[in-house]
Design an enzyme around this catalytic site. Structure first.
Site, PDB file in Angstrom:
ATOM      1  N   LYS A  13     -66.911   0.464   9.555  1.00 60.87           N
ATOM      2  CA  LYS A  13     -67.012  -0.899  10.085  1.00 60.87           C
ATOM      3  C   LYS A  13     -67.172  -0.849  11.526  1.00 60.87           C
ATOM      4  O   LYS A  13     -68.037  -1.546  12.057  1.00 60.87           O
ATOM      5  CB  LYS A  13     -65.583  -1.745   9.766  1.00 60.87           C
ATOM      6  CG  LYS A  13     -65.380  -1.709   8.211  1.00 60.87           C
ATOM      7  CD  LYS A  13     -63.933  -2.640   8.158  1.00 60.87           C
ATOM      8  CE  LYS A  13     -62.669  -2.010   8.626  1.00 60.87           C
ATOM      9  NZ  LYS A  13     -62.288  -0.711   8.061  1.00 60.87           N
ATOM     10  N   ARG A  88     -57.964  -9.582   6.586  1.00 60.61           N
ATOM     11  CA  ARG A  88     -57.559  -8.597   5.834  1.00 60.61           C
ATOM     12  C   ARG A  88     -56.646  -9.148   4.850  1.00 60.61           C
ATOM     13  O   ARG A  88     -55.995  -8.122   3.920  1.00 60.61           O
ATOM     14  CB  ARG A  88     -56.909  -7.636   6.577  1.00 60.61           C
ATOM     15  CG  ARG A  88     -57.577  -6.507   7.401  1.00 60.61           C
ATOM     16  CD  ARG A  88     -56.451  -5.662   8.179  1.00 60.61           C
ATOM     17  NE  ARG A  88     -56.887  -4.092   8.105  1.00 60.61           N
ATOM     18  CZ  ARG A  88     -57.454  -3.623   8.860  1.00 60.61           C
ATOM     19  NH1 ARG A  88     -58.076  -4.289   9.879  1.00 60.61           N
ATOM     20  NH2 ARG A  88     -57.834  -2.426   8.875  1.00 60.61           N
ATOM     21  N   ARG A 123     -61.911  12.236  12.670  1.00 61.11           N
ATOM     22  CA  ARG A 123     -62.243  11.140  13.643  1.00 61.11           C
ATOM     23  C   ARG A 123     -61.222  11.236  15.236  1.00 61.11           C
ATOM     24  O   ARG A 123     -60.292  11.907  15.076  1.00 61.11           O
ATOM     25  CB  ARG A 123     -61.805   9.842  13.321  1.00 61.11           C
ATOM     26  CG  ARG A 123     -62.144   8.762  14.555  1.00 61.11           C
ATOM     27  CD  ARG A 123     -61.884   7.404  13.983  1.00 61.11           C
ATOM     28  NE  ARG A 123     -60.816   6.823  13.290  1.00 61.11           N
ATOM     29  CZ  ARG A 123     -60.400   5.647  12.879  1.00 61.11           C
ATOM     30  NH1 ARG A 123     -61.560   4.831  12.787  1.00 61.11           N
ATOM     31  NH2 ARG A 123     -59.458   5.401  12.099  1.00 61.11           N
ATOM     32  N   ARG A 156     -55.987   9.406  16.382  1.00 61.23           N
ATOM     33  CA  ARG A 156     -54.978   8.147  16.459  1.00 61.23           C
ATOM     34  C   ARG A 156     -53.854   8.633  15.335  1.00 61.23           C
ATOM     35  O   ARG A 156     -54.188   9.322  14.262  1.00 61.23           O
ATOM     36  CB  ARG A 156     -55.814   7.167  15.438  1.00 61.23           C
ATOM     37  CG  ARG A 156     -56.400   6.047  16.615  1.00 61.23           C
ATOM     38  CD  ARG A 156     -57.404   5.298  15.810  1.00 61.23           C
ATOM     39  NE  ARG A 156     -57.064   4.417  14.592  1.00 61.23           N
ATOM     40  CZ  ARG A 156     -57.723   3.402  14.013  1.00 61.23           C
ATOM     41  NH1 ARG A 156     -59.042   3.193  14.562  1.00 61.23           N
ATOM     42  NH2 ARG A 156     -57.217   2.955  12.965  1.00 61.23           N
ATOM     43  N   ARG A 167     -52.585   3.338   4.409  1.00 58.07           N
ATOM     44  CA  ARG A 167     -53.483   2.187   4.704  1.00 58.07           C
ATOM     45  C   ARG A 167     -54.372   2.109   3.587  1.00 58.07           C
ATOM     46  O   ARG A 167     -54.737   0.941   3.271  1.00 58.07           O
ATOM     47  CB  ARG A 167     -54.265   2.685   5.980  1.00 58.07           C
ATOM     48  CG  ARG A 167     -53.443   2.684   7.179  1.00 58.07           C
ATOM     49  CD  ARG A 167     -54.054   3.535   8.251  1.00 58.07           C
ATOM     50  NE  ARG A 167     -55.479   2.978   8.938  1.00 58.07           N
ATOM     51  CZ  ARG A 167     -56.372   3.722   9.717  1.00 58.07           C
ATOM     52  NH1 ARG A 167     -56.128   5.099   9.843  1.00 58.07           N
ATOM     53  NH2 ARG A 167     -57.394   3.063   9.893  1.00 58.07           N
TER      54      ARG A 167
HETATM   55  P1  AP5 Z   1     -64.995   3.924  11.775  1.00 62.35           P
HETATM   56  O1  AP5 Z   1     -66.343   3.200  12.297  1.00 62.35           O
HETATM   57  O2  AP5 Z   1     -64.211   4.151  13.057  1.00 62.35           O
HETATM   58  O3  AP5 Z   1     -64.607   3.108  10.601  1.00 62.35           O
HETATM   59  P2  AP5 Z   1     -63.647   1.998  10.429  1.00 62.35           P
HETATM   60  O4  AP5 Z   1     -64.004   1.152   9.195  1.00 62.35           O
HETATM   61  O5  AP5 Z   1     -63.878   0.915  11.597  1.00 62.35           O
HETATM   62  O6  AP5 Z   1     -62.155   2.557  10.533  1.00 62.35           O
HETATM   63  P3  AP5 Z   1     -60.842   1.876  11.249  1.00 62.35           P
HETATM   64  O7  AP5 Z   1     -59.897   3.087  10.889  1.00 62.35           O
HETATM   65  O8  AP5 Z   1     -60.962   1.472  12.578  1.00 62.35           O
HETATM   66  O9  AP5 Z   1     -60.433   0.847  10.275  1.00 62.35           O
HETATM   67  P4  AP5 Z   1     -59.253  -0.023   9.711  1.00 62.35           P
HETATM   68  O10 AP5 Z   1     -59.814  -1.072   9.202  1.00 62.35           O
HETATM   69  O11 AP5 Z   1     -58.353   1.096   9.312  1.00 62.35           O
HETATM   70  O12 AP5 Z   1     -58.308   0.286  11.272  1.00 62.35           O
HETATM   71  P5  AP5 Z   1     -58.381  -0.802  12.444  1.00 62.35           P
HETATM   72  O13 AP5 Z   1     -58.566  -0.632  13.833  1.00 62.35           O
HETATM   73  O14 AP5 Z   1     -59.226  -2.003  12.164  1.00 62.35           O
HETATM   74  O15 AP5 Z   1     -65.430   5.324  11.121  1.00 62.35           O
HETATM   75  C1  AP5 Z   1     -64.455   6.058  10.975  1.00 62.35           C
HETATM   76  C2  AP5 Z   1     -65.004   7.516  11.300  1.00 62.35           C
HETATM   77  O16 AP5 Z   1     -65.877   8.023  10.364  1.00 62.35           O
HETATM   78  C3  AP5 Z   1     -65.492   8.015  12.506  1.00 62.35           C
HETATM   79  O17 AP5 Z   1     -65.018   9.226  13.203  1.00 62.35           O
HETATM   80  C4  AP5 Z   1     -66.976   7.508  12.604  1.00 62.35           C
HETATM   81  O18 AP5 Z   1     -67.640   8.331  13.536  1.00 62.35           O
HETATM   82  C5  AP5 Z   1     -67.218   8.222  11.243  1.00 62.35           C
HETATM   83  N1  AP5 Z   1     -68.235   7.515  10.326  1.00 62.35           N
HETATM   84  C6  AP5 Z   1     -68.649   6.580  10.422  1.00 62.35           C
HETATM   85  N2  AP5 Z   1     -69.760   6.242   9.586  1.00 62.35           N
HETATM   86  C7  AP5 Z   1     -69.919   7.320   8.955  1.00 62.35           C
HETATM   87  C8  AP5 Z   1     -70.882   7.651   7.971  1.00 62.35           C
HETATM   88  N3  AP5 Z   1     -71.544   7.085   7.606  1.00 62.35           N
HETATM   89  N4  AP5 Z   1     -70.834   9.198   7.734  1.00 62.35           N
HETATM   90  C9  AP5 Z   1     -69.655  10.115   8.234  1.00 62.35           C
HETATM   91  N5  AP5 Z   1     -69.108   9.636   8.967  1.00 62.35           N
HETATM   92  C10 AP5 Z   1     -69.115   8.341   9.676  1.00 62.35           C
HETATM   93  O19 AP5 Z   1     -56.846  -1.268  12.187  1.00 62.35           O
HETATM   94  C11 AP5 Z   1     -55.735  -0.377  12.286  1.00 62.35           C
HETATM   95  C12 AP5 Z   1     -54.563  -1.140  11.971  1.00 62.35           C
HETATM   96  O20 AP5 Z   1     -54.072  -2.368  12.914  1.00 62.35           O
HETATM   97  C13 AP5 Z   1     -54.282  -1.488  10.475  1.00 62.35           C
HETATM   98  O21 AP5 Z   1     -54.014  -0.518   9.726  1.00 62.35           O
HETATM   99  C14 AP5 Z   1     -53.310  -2.805  10.862  1.00 62.35           C
HETATM  100  O22 AP5 Z   1     -52.051  -2.194  10.948  1.00 62.35           O
HETATM  101  C15 AP5 Z   1     -53.790  -3.499  12.144  1.00 62.35           C
HETATM  102  N6  AP5 Z   1     -54.582  -4.438  12.153  1.00 62.35           N
HETATM  103  C16 AP5 Z   1     -56.003  -4.674  12.331  1.00 62.35           C
HETATM  104  N7  AP5 Z   1     -56.656  -5.730  12.036  1.00 62.35           N
HETATM  105  C17 AP5 Z   1     -55.497  -6.292  10.994  1.00 62.35           C
HETATM  106  C18 AP5 Z   1     -55.356  -7.592  10.564  1.00 62.35           C
HETATM  107  N8  AP5 Z   1     -56.614  -8.462  10.520  1.00 62.35           N
HETATM  108  N9  AP5 Z   1     -54.330  -8.091  10.080  1.00 62.35           N
HETATM  109  C19 AP5 Z   1     -53.142  -7.265   9.991  1.00 62.35           C
HETATM  110  N10 AP5 Z   1     -53.224  -5.953  10.615  1.00 62.35           N
HETATM  111  C20 AP5 Z   1     -54.272  -5.702  11.124  1.00 62.35           C
END
Ligand code: AP5
Length: 213
Positions: A13, A88, A123, A156, A167
């Site tokens: 994402k 979410r 990552r 991370r 997660r």
């Molecule tokens: P990346 O693009 O970083 O993936 P992502 O979907 O953004 O992953 P996140 O881990 O950031 O998502 P998340 O939803 O768990 O975490 P968030 O930060 O929102 O890609 C991942 C890796 O793969 C990278 O190394 C990239 O280079 C690689 N990659 C990408 N595309 C690829 C491809 N096509 N092929 C190969 N490799 C690829 O949230 C973190 C925490 O915050 C949550 O767990 C929760 O505790 C809290 N939180 C955040 N938002 C909320 C909310 N709305 N409500 C409650 N808690 C929340």
């Protein structure tokens, strides 16, 4: 354009939101990035969020809804925005509706759990500017050093395999039901996320362009 990215943790994402943000000149808003920034600077929000984030649980709805309300009120959101990682839960999606915000398109990036676990262990994140890399798919020019700012790369805490599994379980229970929520509003498109980053980006651009007309 008001766009939303759904998908499991690590589905890509953030990677895609960054590209779409640059192409369509609209800000990408990641609640995860906002929470990580608050955690690293030790603000009240960061202290509150830390225990939830580090164990792979969701931060309480009222906290993230407050963050989003404040962020969307800023001037740079007046021509549109991308939501990455919000909503979410169904309660968060209903709060967005209650704010009077109508999305134009909801893109769910689909990747299997097995592929997610493999991906997350590779990552890396810049501890200074937050730029995201992947050891194989997006390597830095100098190992361990951010191309953008020269900061050190870290893994991370919530990318440890045992936390990733928590997660994923949180995602399936609490976030995946949003696909039905937005399908019922005719806003949902599914994009296969296990392809090259560029080919996914092109698919996403064509979905966005078909909505823009
Ligand atoms: P990346 O693009 O970083 O993936 P992502 O979907 O953004 O992953 P996140 O881990 O950031 O998502 P998340 O939803 O768990 O975490 P968030 O930060 O929102 O890609 C991942 C890796 O793969 C990278 O190394 C990239 O280079 C690689 N990659 C990408 N595309 C690829 C491809 N096509 N092929 C190969 N490799 C690829 O949230 C973190 C925490 O915050 C949550 O767990 C929760 O505790 C809290 N939180 C955040 N938002 C909320 C909310 N709305 N409500 C409650 N808690 C929340």
């Amino acid at each position: 354009m008001k766009l939303m990215f759904l998908g499991a943790p690590g589905a890509g994402k953030g990677t895609q939101a960054e590209k779409v943000s640059a192409k369509y000149c609209i800000p990408s808003i990641s609640t995860g990035a906002i929470l990580r920034e608050a955690m690293s600077t030790g603000t009240e929000l960061g202290v509150k969020a830390k225990s939830f984030v580090e164990k792979g649980a969701l931060v309480p709805d009222e906290v993230v809804i407050g963050i989003i309300k404040e962020r969307l009120a800023q001037d740079d959101c007046s021509n549109g925005f991308i939501l990455d990682g919000f909503p979410r839960t169904v309660a968060q999606a209903e709060a967005l509706d209650a704010m009077g915000i109508k999305m134009d398109l909801v893109i769910s990036i689909e990747v299997s759990d097995d592929d997610i676990v493999k991906r997350m262990s590779r990552r890396r994140l810049c501890e200074k500017c937050g730029a995201s890399y992947h050891v194989i798919h997006i390597p830095t020019k100098v190992e361990g050093i951010c191309d953008a700012c020269g900061g050190n790369l870290i893994t991370r805490k919530d990318d440890k395999p045992e936390v990733v599994l928590d997660r994923l379980s949180t995602y399936h229970k609490q976030t995946e039901p949003l696909k039905d929520f937005y399908a019922a509003k005719n806003l949902l498109v599914l994009v296969e996320g296990n392809k090259s980053i560029d080919s996914i980006t092109n698919t996403i651009y064509s979905k966005i362009d078909s909505v823009r007309g």
